[in-house]
Design an enzyme around this catalytic site. Structure first.
Site, short mmCIF file in Angstrom:
data_model
loop_
_atom_site.label_atom_id
_atom_site.label_comp_id
_atom_site.label_asym_id
_atom_site.label_seq_id
_atom_site.Cartn_x
_atom_site.Cartn_y
_atom_site.Cartn_z
CD GLU A 66 6.29 -5.41 10.39
OE1 GLU A 66 6.94 -4.37 10.48
OE2 GLU A 66 5.32 -5.53 9.64
N GLY A 100 7.42 1.79 9.91
CA GLY A 100 6.27 2.39 9.21
C GLY A 100 6.21 3.90 9.44
CG ASN A 105 5.72 -0.63 4.79
OD1 ASN A 105 5.39 -0.20 3.68
ND2 ASN A 105 4.96 -1.49 5.47
CD1 TRP A 106 8.49 5.48 3.29
CD2 TRP A 106 8.16 6.44 1.29
NE1 TRP A 106 9.58 6.28 3.02
CE2 TRP A 106 9.40 6.88 1.79
CE3 TRP A 106 7.75 6.89 0.03
CZ2 TRP A 106 10.23 7.75 1.10
CZ3 TRP A 106 8.58 7.77 -0.67
CH2 TRP A 106 9.80 8.20 -0.13
CE LYS A 107 2.64 0.59 7.58
NZ LYS A 107 1.88 0.17 8.74
CD GLU A 160 -0.58 -2.02 7.45
OE1 GLU A 160 -0.08 -1.64 6.38
OE2 GLU A 160 -0.23 -1.57 8.56
CG HIS A 201 2.76 -5.22 6.28
ND1 HIS A 201 1.61 -4.79 6.89
CD2 HIS A 201 3.78 -4.52 6.84
CE1 HIS A 201 1.92 -3.87 7.79
NE2 HIS A 201 3.24 -3.69 7.79
N GLY A 227 2.06 0.62 14.59
CA GLY A 227 1.37 1.91 14.61
C GLY A 227 0.72 2.25 15.95
CB SER A 268 5.64 1.33 17.79
OG SER A 268 4.27 1.25 17.49
C1 PEP Z 1 4.81 -1.66 9.69
O1 PEP Z 1 3.66 -1.44 9.34
O2 PEP Z 1 5.53 -2.46 9.07
C2 PEP Z 1 5.29 -0.97 10.88
C3 PEP Z 1 6.28 -1.51 11.53
O3 PEP Z 1 4.64 0.17 11.21
P1 PEP Z 1 4.98 1.15 12.46
O4 PEP Z 1 6.46 1.36 12.48
O5 PEP Z 1 4.23 2.38 12.15
O6 PEP Z 1 4.51 0.45 13.68
#
Ligand code: PEP
Length: 254
Positions: free
Chosen positions: A169, A234, A9-11, A99, A97, A175, A213
């Site tokens: 998640e 992410g 997921n590049w966001k 966010e 998600h 993050g 993470s």
């Molecule tokens: C995400 O935002 O879907 C995610 C898992 O981010 P990260 O791997 O940076 O925790």
């Protein structure tokens, strides 16, 4: 059948040039994915044509969208319908998600509509769920996640639910560099699968991914768990070497 997935997921990150280079770097890594494995790149919508063109024809590698609108078309300035993504070769769409839930006030009711919209056109939703820190601290994460699933997915038919990929998640793990212990994630995945089975007469989900993470150092321990069918990644997906390594770890599973 169990489907193992490493999804990036590049966001809202990377310039066009950086996206181009990252895809090249990832393409330079040889994967030998089996038919029950997939690597998915959820890139910003504007880079979808670039990613589709670069990844076209690579077996079991797919481009995904990070969101879509719930309606099929209409006067919704700035929005993109699921069918529009499908028309350019994108058949996986991340929905809900944390966010989007937090910054765009997406509710379970709205996500129920989006999920239905994606399934109606034959694409695959990657439906995200997970609890915030205060819920985890109160120890009520199971009922919190169960309510998210019930509110957004229980209106689906049995034929539809089997096509849904779920990404668990925990918000506090996204993050933050903190991940729950793999066996604890495994037991939440078990609970997610049980909740779905209890509603849909023993229909099993093919994939419940973990996100929060994940990196090349912790992926192997996560993927060893029976009910962790892969990861949504992410930050580590923005580093070509890191993400290629995560995909390789998945690839090496038997
Ligand atoms: C995400 O935002 O879907 C995610 C898992 O981010 P990260 O791997 O940076 O925790």
């Amino acid at each position: 059948m169990r489907k193992q997935i490493a999804a990036a997921n590049w966001k809202m990150n990377l310039s066009h040039h950086e996206a181009d280079s990252l895809l090249d770097q990832l393409l330079a890594t040889e994967h030998h994915l089996s038919s029950n494995q997939a690597v998915i790149f959820a890139v910003p919508a504007i880079y979808i044509p670039l990613a589709v063109q670069k990844l076209n024809g690579k077996p079991n590698i797919f481009v995904a969208a990070q969101n879509c609108h719930q309606k099929a078309n209409g006067a919704y300035t700035g929005e993109i319908a699921a069918s529009m993504y499908a028309s350019v070769g994108v058949h996986h769409i991340i929905l809900g998600h944390s966010e989007r839930r937090e910054f765009f006030a997406e509710s379970d009711t709205l996500l129920a509509e989006k999920t239905e919209a994606v399934l109606t056109i034959g694409s695959t939703p990657i439906f995200c769920c997970g609890e915030p820190l205060e819920i985890r601290e109160a120890g009520t994460q199971n009922s919190f996640v169960e309510a998210q699933l019930k509110n957004a997915l229980f209106q689906l038919s049995a034929d539809q639910i089997v096509k849904v990929v779920i990404a668990y998640e925990p918000i506090w793990a996204i993050g933050s560099g903190q991940t729950p212990e793999p066996h604890k994630i495994n037991s939440i995945h078990e609970m997610i699968k049980d909740v779905v089975q209890s509603r849909f007469s023993n229909i099993g989900l093919d994939s419940v991914l973990y996100g929060g993470s994940v990196n090349s150092s912790n992926a192997a321990a996560l993927f060893e768990e029976d009910e962790i069918d892969g990861a949504l990644v992410g930050v580590a997906s923005l580093d070509g070497k890191e993400f290629a390594e995560i995909a390789n770890i998945l690839n090496d599973l038997t």
